[in-house]
Structure formats: structure tokens, C-alpha cells
Design a protein around this motif. Structure first.
Motif, mmCIF file in Angstrom:
data_model
loop_
_atom_site.group_PDB
_atom_site.id
_atom_site.type_symbol
_atom_site.label_atom_id
_atom_site.label_comp_id
_atom_site.label_asym_id
_atom_site.label_seq_id
_atom_site.Cartn_x
_atom_site.Cartn_y
_atom_site.Cartn_z
ATOM 1 N N SER A 110 12.758 52.460 39.650
ATOM 2 C CA SER A 110 13.912 53.090 40.296
ATOM 3 C C SER A 110 14.799 52.078 41.002
ATOM 4 O O SER A 110 16.015 52.284 41.153
ATOM 5 C CB SER A 110 13.444 54.151 41.301
ATOM 6 N N SER A 111 14.226 50.975 41.444
ATOM 7 C CA SER A 111 15.026 49.937 42.097
ATOM 8 C C SER A 111 15.696 49.070 41.042
ATOM 9 O O SER A 111 15.083 48.696 40.047
ATOM 10 C CB SER A 111 14.133 49.066 42.994
ATOM 11 N N MET A 112 16.953 48.755 41.266
ATOM 12 C CA MET A 112 17.710 48.002 40.289
ATOM 13 C C MET A 112 17.488 46.501 40.453
ATOM 14 O O MET A 112 17.621 45.971 41.560
ATOM 15 C CB MET A 112 19.202 48.294 40.444
ATOM 16 N N LEU A 146 21.286 42.825 37.507
ATOM 17 C CA LEU A 146 22.069 43.862 36.838
ATOM 18 C C LEU A 146 23.188 44.404 37.731
ATOM 19 O O LEU A 146 24.051 45.151 37.270
ATOM 20 C CB LEU A 146 21.171 45.027 36.403
ATOM 21 N N ARG A 147 23.175 44.044 39.003
ATOM 22 C CA ARG A 147 24.158 44.566 39.950
ATOM 23 C C ARG A 147 25.601 44.333 39.508
ATOM 24 O O ARG A 147 26.439 45.231 39.633
ATOM 25 C CB ARG A 147 23.911 43.951 41.328
ATOM 26 N N PRO A 148 25.953 43.152 38.964
ATOM 27 C CA PRO A 148 27.346 42.952 38.554
ATOM 28 C C PRO A 148 27.822 43.950 37.495
ATOM 29 O O PRO A 148 29.010 44.288 37.448
ATOM 30 C CB PRO A 148 27.352 41.523 38.003
ATOM 31 N N TYR A 156 17.198 58.376 27.328
ATOM 32 C CA TYR A 156 17.736 58.221 28.680
ATOM 33 C C TYR A 156 16.887 59.012 29.675
ATOM 34 O O TYR A 156 16.525 58.509 30.750
ATOM 35 C CB TYR A 156 19.184 58.686 28.749
ATOM 36 N N ALA A 157 16.566 60.250 29.312
ATOM 37 C CA ALA A 157 15.766 61.079 30.211
ATOM 38 C C ALA A 157 14.395 60.467 30.465
ATOM 39 O O ALA A 157 13.856 60.536 31.578
ATOM 40 C CB ALA A 157 15.615 62.481 29.633
ATOM 41 N N GLY A 158 13.807 59.850 29.433
ATOM 42 C CA GLY A 158 12.516 59.215 29.613
ATOM 43 C C GLY A 158 12.577 57.989 30.506
ATOM 44 O O GLY A 158 11.657 57.728 31.274
ATOM 45 N N LEU A 159 13.678 57.239 30.409
ATOM 46 C CA LEU A 159 13.829 56.026 31.210
ATOM 47 C C LEU A 159 14.278 56.316 32.635
ATOM 48 O O LEU A 159 13.878 55.624 33.574
ATOM 49 C CB LEU A 159 14.848 55.088 30.543
ATOM 50 N N TYR A 160 15.106 57.356 32.792
ATOM 51 C CA TYR A 160 15.701 57.660 34.106
ATOM 52 C C TYR A 160 15.578 59.154 34.433
ATOM 53 O O TYR A 160 16.581 59.851 34.603
ATOM 54 C CB TYR A 160 17.182 57.278 34.118
#
Length: 529
Positions: A59-61, A65-67, A252-256
Motif C-alpha cells: 500500500s505504501s508507494m 515512483l512518486r514523480p 488492477y483489482a488484485g493489485l490494488y
């Protein structure tokens, strides 16, 4: 020759571009459209169990990847009136972001029109792999009006597709020759010619797009969608995906799972299946579709496949293909209608029952020696325009498929050994499907994906839609995906054609629009006709 028999675009998109993909024959089908291939449902009986479940990303980015998540898009008017376009950047390789290899992905939107409170953005994807989401958006964003009023309608051409760093492989003339290669080899020489065609296709893709090929997976596209979600300022992703677009959405649902908003998956894929099982079950799905077409055809006085039975119609179609294999039909141009092109043309019309009258006409023409009609359908499948230019859809399609799953067959011997099982699933088209599933054996990049379950535990309610006589994404897949996803509800359309939303069923459209507008899923077991 189709580059892959795996999926294609939603039927709504086909109605605009003409038509697309595959399969048919005689046989029986159960009341809910789950084909019994030759009476044994072999495709279903041998479904392999997936070895793993797709796990959510942290869950933490990651800071690197922030840019990408913090970038601002510069919107400009484009295309049809009221649309805006922009370009977003994404890392070529999510394992090495910021390494100077960013991709530029094309994005388009049409802002909500009101009245009513804006809900957020609604991303759409029509499938493929390889279909342009932006083209689809610009053609269909005006409908449905109630949804358009409350959402900003948004599309992103996936990496490798159309305006987003498109995969390129062959010249237009080379592609013409590729589509004509015999897909049902009878001799060792014909088998070698087919294998050489697959090798040349793969070599062309490597030469023109070698750097991109390892990074066009469904997982990477799903991660790109999360970047876009953040850029648009939406805390959760609202999404409508059709056909292969359902695999993007489910991934997408599986990853997030915690970032899932309102998600519609129409014409669902089953991520638990390996490549061989996927191709075999799709073959059985087209068997159901052809049986439905043939049952309608034999009732018509102008049916070019006779009026006896669906089985006899299948035999007559096979005889036509055999005739064209020996003597291609004239088309009024240098290109002739080969067996391969004719097969693809018939395949195209299986996507939408509204094409059946046209198919009857074109089959009659072909039997009389005029191949122009079926060639037109084949060209629409390949997205070849009248001046001979191909879109990149047929290049992006195998690029994604061959990266997502290991090849169905490793060599011609395995493909030939599988022909009886595929013929059992579809007596008319089974052999074509078996041999076309060999293409990934020669792909220059090793697959990075595997078959897996997607449970997406903790996700908001997801709506899975299945059509009982869907050729490209058999109804059994919708049932399987709905059973995997922990928060899914299955909505069933009892009918023909590929996908259900926006194809004329008020029952389906009302159920989906209600879900999109207020989040209410239809009651369990809801079926529409």
C-alpha cells in the motif's frame, strides 16, 4: 491469418470498426451457453488449476515512483468536439523507474456534462489486446447520457497500443502476405511455411520494438492505470472494461483492492486458465456462436449453407473452405480470397448477430466465386483500411498475449497432436484455432506472467457481466471470474454476441447504469434477455 485467437474487442467497438474474431461449428450447447464440445465438454473438463493467487502490491508507494504519481497533465482540445488529450509518462520497467526509459502514454477525456453531482472519472477499455481505448472513447462517450453526465469519461491507450509507444512488426505488404498463409497445413511443406511465417513475424517485432516487448504485460498496464487514477485526483478507480479489458480491470483489482471504485467487467476472461485451455475453451465458445448462427441461417430462404441442419451447415462451410484452399476466389484486385482470409472473414461476423445477414450474402458470393465480401470482413478484423494500411492492433495483440502466458504449444508436433481436441470443440474452425495457438512458440521474449487466481479481497463490489452465447469470452469465464473475485456479482445476458453492455438490452443497460450511478449491484442471480 490471425496473430492470436485470444480475444478481441467488445462488440460495441466492432459495430464501429466493422467486426472482429473467431470460431464456429456444429455441436450442442447447454441452456446457459456452456458448450459441450462434441458432447464431452473437454475444454471444461481439463481446466488446469492455477498455481497461485495474485497478491496485492504494498500500500505504501516506493519513493522512486512518486514523480510519476505527482505529474501534472497538460490537456489540449483534440479529435471530436469536447474532447481533451494529454500525454502521461510511465516507467518502461517498474522495477527500474526513472532510468531514462520512460514511456509516453496517450490519454483522452470528455468532462462530465451534468446535471447532477460529478462522481469522478470513469476509465474505459474495449479490449484486444491491442484495441485503442481512445478511439473507443471518442466513438462512444456520448452514450449513455446519464453516465456521461456524472463522470469524466477517460481513456488511456495501453502501452504498446495505438498512440502509446505502439508495437510495430511488419510492413503493410508483409502483413498482407502473412494474413494469407495457410493456417491448416496438410503437408510438411505447408507446416514449414506456417512456422516460417510465425518466425518472421516475431523477428519483425523484435527488430522494430525489441526494447518495448518485455514491458507490455497486463500487470504493467494495470499499474499505469493506477498512476493515471492518481493524476486525475480520484481516490478510487472507476472502470468499465470489455473483453480483454476485463483482465486489465481484474488485475488492477488484485493489485490494488482498496482502490477499487465502481468496476464493470463485461465479457469476462478467466485468469486461472493457461494458454492452451484458454484457446480450447474459446474454440468451444465459437462453436456455440456458430451453432446459433447456423440455426438462424437454415430458417432463411437465402441461407447459402443449406436448410437441413446446423451440422450440415457446418459441413458445407468446411467444404467451401476446402475449395478455397485449392482455388482462391477472385476479389476484383490483386489479392485473392484464400482459405485463411475466408476463415477470418467468417470468424469476424461471429462477434455480432447483426452481421449475420451480411455474412449470408457474402458466403453466397464466395460459393459463386466472388470473394470480395469475405475479404472485406477479413480486412475489418485485421484493421486494414482500403489503402492497405494496417493498424498496430495485430502487433500489440500477440505482444501482450505471449508475454502474459507461456505458449500453448512448443512446436508443430504439439499443435498437430492437439488438433483432434480442437476439432472436437469446433469441427469447422478447431484446426485453425489449434495451429494459430502455435504463434507464441517463436516469440523473442520469454513470458513474465502465469495463470493465477484473482481474489481482490477487500475490494468494493465489482460487477461481472457474461453473455451465454458469447463467442470470444465464453460464459463459463464470467462465472469463473465472478467466483474468484471476493466481492463480485454476476449479471447474465441470455443472448448472442460478444459482451452485453450497450448492445440493445434495456435490462442489462439499466442494471449497469444503476450500479455506476449509485453503486447498487443487481440482485444475485440476475438474468436478462
Amino acid at each position: 491469418m490471425a496473430t492470436s485467437r485470444l480475444l478481441r474487442t467488445s462488440a460495441a467497438a466492432l459495430a464501429a470498426t466493422a467486426l472482429l474474431i473467431s470460431g464456429c461449428s456444429s455441436g450442442s450447447s447447454s441452456p446457459d451457453g456452456e458448450t459441450s464440445a462434441g458432447g464431452n465438454t473437454e475444454a471444461g473438463a481439463q481446466r488446469p488449476a492455477a498455481g497461485s493467487t495474485l497478491e496485492p502490491l504494498a500500500s505504501s508507494m516506493p519513493g522512486n515512483l512518486r514523480p510519476y504519481y505527482d505529474q501534472k497533465l497538460s490537456w489540449r482540445p483534440c479529435g471530436v468536439s469536447g474532447f481533451e488529450c494529454a500525454t502521461m509518462k510511465a516507467p518502461l520497467d517498474y522495477a527500474k523507474p526513472g532510468a531514462g526509459n520512460d514511456l509516453k502514454l496517450a490519454v483522452a477525456r470528455k468532462k462530465s456534462t451534468g446535471p447532477g453531482r460529478r462522481i469522478g472519472s470513469l476509465l474505459v477499455n474495449p479490449g484486444g489486446p491491442g484495441a485503442s481505448a481512445i478511439d473507443y472513447l471518442q466513438q462512444y462517450a456520448p452514450q449513455p447520457a446519464a453516465v456521461r453526465a456524472r463522470y469524466d469519461m477517460v481513456a488511456m491507450d495501453p502501452r504498446g497500443v495505438a498512440r502509446s509507444a505502439p508495437v510495430e512488426c511488419l510492413s503493410n505488404k508483409q502483413m498482407d502476405r502473412y494474413t494469407e498463409v495457410d493456417q491448416t497445413p496438410d503437408t510438411a511443406a505447408e507446416t514449414t511455411k506456417l512456422v516460417n511465417a510465425y518466425r518472421a513475424f516475431a523477428k519483425g517485432c523484435e527488430a522494430h520494438s525489441g526494447k518495448l516487448l518485455p514491458h507490455v504485460s497486463t500487470v504493467e498496464t494495470s499499474r499505469d492505470m493506477d498512476v493515471l487514477r492518481a493524476i486525475l485526483g480520484d481516490p478510487k478507480l472507476n472502470y468499465v472494461g470489455a473483453s480483454y479489458g476485463t483482465l486489465i480491470g481484474a488485475t488492477y483489482a488484485g493489485l490494488y483492492p482498496s482502490r477499487v471504485g465502481r468496476m464493470v467487467l463485461d465479457g469476462a476472461m478467466d485468469p486461472e486458465l493457461d494458454s492452451r485451455a484458454t484457446n480450447l475453451e474459446q474454440t468451444a465458445g465459437f462453436n456455440t456462436a456458430f451453432t446459433s448462427f447456423a440455426a438462424d441461417c437454415i430458417k432463411q430462404k437465402d441461407c447459402p449453407l443449406g436448410t437441413k441442419s446446423t451440422a450440415d451447415a457446418g459441413r458445407q462451410l468446411s467444404a467451401l473452405f476446402k475449395k478455397l484452399d485449392a482455388h482462391p476466389a477472385a476479389t476484383g484486385q490483386e489479392r485473392k480470397l484464400t482459405e485463411s482470409l475466408a476463415t477470418t472473414g467468417v470468424i469476424a461476423a461471429m462477434y455480432d448477430q447483426r452481421a449475420w445477414p451480411v455474412l449470408r450474402e457474402y458466403l453466397a458470393q464466395a460459393k459463386a466465386g466472388d470473394g470480395r465480401g469475405l475479404l472485406t470482413l477479413s480486412d475489418s478484423y485485421y484493421e486494414r483500411d482500403p489503402n492497405g494500411t494496417y493498424s498496430n492492433q495485430m502487433y500489440a495483440n500477440p505482444a501482450v498475449n505471449c508475454l502474459d502466458l507461456a505458449p500453448a504449444f512448443r512446436d508443430p508436433a504439439q499443435a498437430r497432436a492437439a488438433v483432434p481436441a480442437f476439432r472436437k470443440a469446433s469441427p469447422v474452425f478447431g484446426e485453425t484455432f489449434a495451429w494459430s495457438a502455435l504463434n507464441c512458440a517463436y516469440w523473442p521474449v520469454k513470458p513474465t506472467g502465469t495463470a493465477h487466481r484473482i481474489e481482490a479481497k477487500g475490494a468494493a463490489p465489482i460487477l461481472v457481466v457474461g453473455t451465454t452465447r458469447d463467442p470470444a469470452t465464453p460464459y463459463i469465464w464470467a462465472k469463473a471470474l465472478a467466483a474468484q473475485l471476493s466481492s463480485a456479482t454476476l449479471l447474465t445476458y441470455e443472448g448472442d454476441g460478444h459482451t452485453a453492455y450497450g448492445r440493445g438490452s434495456d435490462c442489462i443497460d439499466t442494471a449497469i447504469n444503476t450500479y455506476l450511478l449509485d453503486g447498487t449491484v443487481p440482485p444475485k442471480g440476475k438474468r436478462c434477455k
